[in-house]
Motif scaffolding. Sequence first.
Motif, short mmCIF file in Angstrom:
data_model
loop_
_atom_site.label_atom_id
_atom_site.label_comp_id
_atom_site.label_asym_id
_atom_site.label_seq_id
_atom_site.Cartn_x
_atom_site.Cartn_y
_atom_site.Cartn_z
N ARG A 167 43.22 51.61 29.31
CA ARG A 167 43.41 50.16 29.28
C ARG A 167 42.26 49.50 29.99
O ARG A 167 41.73 50.03 30.97
N GLU A 192 48.32 48.28 38.98
CA GLU A 192 49.74 48.28 38.64
C GLU A 192 50.01 49.11 37.39
O GLU A 192 50.98 49.87 37.33
N ILE A 193 49.16 48.98 36.38
CA ILE A 193 49.31 49.75 35.15
C ILE A 193 49.17 51.24 35.45
O ILE A 193 49.98 52.06 35.01
N VAL A 238 41.48 45.65 31.65
CA VAL A 238 42.10 44.38 32.01
C VAL A 238 41.15 43.58 32.88
O VAL A 238 40.15 44.10 33.38
N SER A 295 41.81 41.97 35.90
CA SER A 295 41.91 42.04 37.36
C SER A 295 42.13 43.46 37.86
O SER A 295 42.78 44.29 37.21
N GLN A 337 44.01 44.23 40.43
CA GLN A 337 45.42 44.40 40.74
C GLN A 337 46.21 44.79 39.50
O GLN A 337 47.08 45.66 39.56
N GLU A 338 45.93 44.18 38.38
CA GLU A 338 46.64 44.50 37.14
C GLU A 338 46.36 45.95 36.72
O GLU A 338 47.27 46.67 36.32
N ALA A 339 45.11 46.37 36.82
CA ALA A 339 44.76 47.75 36.48
C ALA A 339 45.46 48.74 37.41
O ALA A 339 45.97 49.78 36.96
#
Length: 64
Positions: free
Chosen positions: A29, A39-40, A31, A33, A35-37
């Motif tokens: 993936r 979390e994923i 992304v 940000s 933080q988003e990476a």
Amino acid sequence: MDHRADLYVLPHPKGGWQVRRHAAAKAIRRVASYQEALEIAARMAANEQLSLLARYHPAGEPSA
């Protein structure tokens, strides 16, 4: 220890952040940000019972 399935959060060369498996040619993936990476990757690691390693900590980002 076998690290082939371990997950990494790294900067993507074309911008943003990527989640990658160890020694993979492509990102799972990409992304915008960090933080988003993270979390994923954490969610994937938990679901697949994998290790989340080598988290990149850019200046100013908290280590999770």
